[in-house]
Scaffold this motif. Structure first.
Motif, PDB file in Angstrom:
ATOM      1  N   CYS A 174       0.843  -1.184   0.000  1.00  0.00           N
ATOM      2  CA  CYS A 174       0.000   0.000   0.000  1.00  0.00           C
ATOM      3  C   CYS A 174       0.883   1.240   0.000  1.00  0.00           C
ATOM      4  O   CYS A 174       1.926   1.268   0.636  1.00  0.00           O
TER       5      CYS A 174
ATOM      6  N   SER B 297       0.330   3.790   1.560  1.00  0.00           N
ATOM      7  CA  SER B 297       0.332   4.337   2.922  1.00  0.00           C
ATOM      8  C   SER B 297       1.528   3.816   3.722  1.00  0.00           C
ATOM      9  O   SER B 297       1.846   4.348   4.784  1.00  0.00           O
TER      10      SER B 297
ATOM     11  N   HIS C 176       0.148  -4.792   4.893  1.00  0.00           N
ATOM     12  CA  HIS C 176      -1.154  -5.141   5.464  1.00  0.00           C
ATOM     13  C   HIS C 176      -2.143  -5.625   4.400  1.00  0.00           C
ATOM     14  O   HIS C 176      -3.333  -5.334   4.471  1.00  0.00           O
TER      15      HIS C 176
ATOM     16  N   CYS D 258      -6.864  -4.021   1.385  1.00  0.00           N
ATOM     17  CA  CYS D 258      -6.785  -2.626   1.844  1.00  0.00           C
ATOM     18  C   CYS D 258      -7.264  -1.678   0.744  1.00  0.00           C
ATOM     19  O   CYS D 258      -8.199  -0.917   0.948  1.00  0.00           O
TER      20      CYS D 258
ATOM     21  N   ARG E 135      -1.664  -2.014  -8.714  1.00  0.00           N
ATOM     22  CA  ARG E 135      -1.187  -2.379  -7.388  1.00  0.00           C
ATOM     23  C   ARG E 135       0.051  -3.264  -7.445  1.00  0.00           C
ATOM     24  O   ARG E 135       0.082  -4.231  -8.197  1.00  0.00           O
TER      25      ARG E 135
HETATM   26 ZN   LIG Z   1      -3.321   0.183   2.981  1.00  0.00          ZN
END
Ligand SMILES: [Zn+2]
Ligand SMILES: [Zn+2]
Length: 352
Positions: free
Chosen positions: A49, A51, A68, A155, A345
């Motif tokens: 991710c 993040s 995650h 996510c 992704r």
């Molecule tokens: Zn995430």
């Protein structure tokens, strides 16, 4: 099965979080034992991710093992976990556990619990071969969804389905929604959910040919390039009064600043981006009042929303675009994430 679990494993570790952070691949990290309510999951892959940059750049306190969006198989169960979970294919996501007691948990939103623990933050994440997770909060992966397809839904997908759910009572089929950051890991899945599950008319905003192609393939009816076009003017030309809502994916001041000008009066702005904690929303209080705008913050989503999304993926309705990377690529992959250089992704295959 327990006999084949090694004592040591490979993991990617964030070192010296901050401007000079690096990722070290370690080969002798202990494999933990599951506690009472926990299981040990042998991972096949994990999504990465954007993040995670918060951990790398030290915008908060995180575990040195980040990640995650892990998918794998339960290989060991804690004392209070039914053994029937052994061999089950599961997803390990951002929500590790919540209190289940507070008013927010009781309303059915444990992912907004003030006492929640998060994977890759409070407990080690999924950039390792074996991860411990709380069996009460793990996700079951249905048949028909490959591991590397399920990973980004844990996510990226959940964040977008959660954000769009905030508009369920506000928007109708055929309404316009602007998704900024539409060609990234979250954005393109959001475009698919909005267009294919919610029947909204999606206006995609991002930059570059790759992201244009992915946004349009994902179901957007039009794409505006924020680097070369006047996005606000184009959105108004296209919609007449402005969109009914916008989802702001990139955690940038520019994207947030533009948001109120993309929507019509009584419009909705849903923010899922995670910029530095000190970045304030650049929104005029008077304009917000006078125009009747609503600003909504949204973080991941519920287990029911994730189950629906996985079902839609099994049916071929939601098809995340993934780029696969080897575990040895992780150090350079983080650099690519920093530059927003990934279309779709990134999914990392873990050593088996
Ligand atoms: Zn995430
Ligand atoms: Zn709670």
């Amino acid at each position: 099965m327990a006999n084949s679990i090694p004592l040591l494993q490979q993991a990617a570790l964030v070192q010296d979080p901050g401007e000079h952070a690096s990722i070290k691949l370690a080969h002798s990290i202990p494999v933990s034992n599951p506690g009472r309510h926990e299981v040990l999951v042998k991972l096949t892959c994990t999504g990465l991710c954007r993040s995670e940059l918060r951990a790398v750049l030290a915008w908060g306190i995180y575990n040195s093992i980040i990640g995650h969006e892990g998918v794998g198989t339960v290989v060991k169960t804690g004392d209070e976990v039914p053994e029937s979970l052994l061999g089950e294919r599961v997803g390990v996501k951002w929500l590790y556990s919540a209190c289940n007691e507070c008013s927010v948990c009781k309303r059915g939103f444990p992912h907004n619990c003030a006492q929640q623990l998060n994977t890759g933050r409070h407990v080690p994440g999924t950039l390792q071969q074996y991860v411990i997770t709380d069996a009460r909060f793990l996700t079951h992966i249905p048949e028909g969804v490959a591991d590397e397809i399920a990973a980004p839904l844990l996510c990226a997908g959940l964040t977008m389905v959660g954000a769009l759910s905030k508009l369920d009572n506000e928007l109708q089929a055929g309404d316009f929604i602007v998704i900024s950051g539409s060609g990234g890991g979250l954005g393109h899945i959001g475009v698919q959910i909005a267009a294919r599950m919610k029947n909204l008319r999606v206006i995609a905003v991002d930059s570059g040919e790759g992201k244009r192609a992915l946004s349009l393939e994902s179901g957007a009816e039009v794409f505006f390039d924020y680097r070369t076009e006047d996005v606000i003017a184009r959105v108004h030309e296209y919609t007449g009064e402005g969109a009914h809502a916008t989802i702001v994916v990139p955690g940038t001041e520019e994207a947030l600043k533009m948001a109120p000008d993309l929507v019509r009066n009584m419009g909705f702005i849903v923010n899922v981006g995670l910029p530095r904690n000190d970045l304030r929303i650049p929104l005029s209080a008077t304009l917000c009042t006078a125009r009747g705008l609503t600003f909504i913050g949204s973080s991941v989503g519920t287990e029911d929303q994730l189950a629906d999304l996985l079902k839609a993926a099994a049916a071929g309705k939601i098809t995340p675009s993934i780029e696969s990377f080897d575990f040895s690529d992780v150090p350079t992959l983080i650099e690519a994430l920093k530059k927003d250089g990934i279309t779709g992704r990134a999914v990392v295959t873990l050593p088996q």
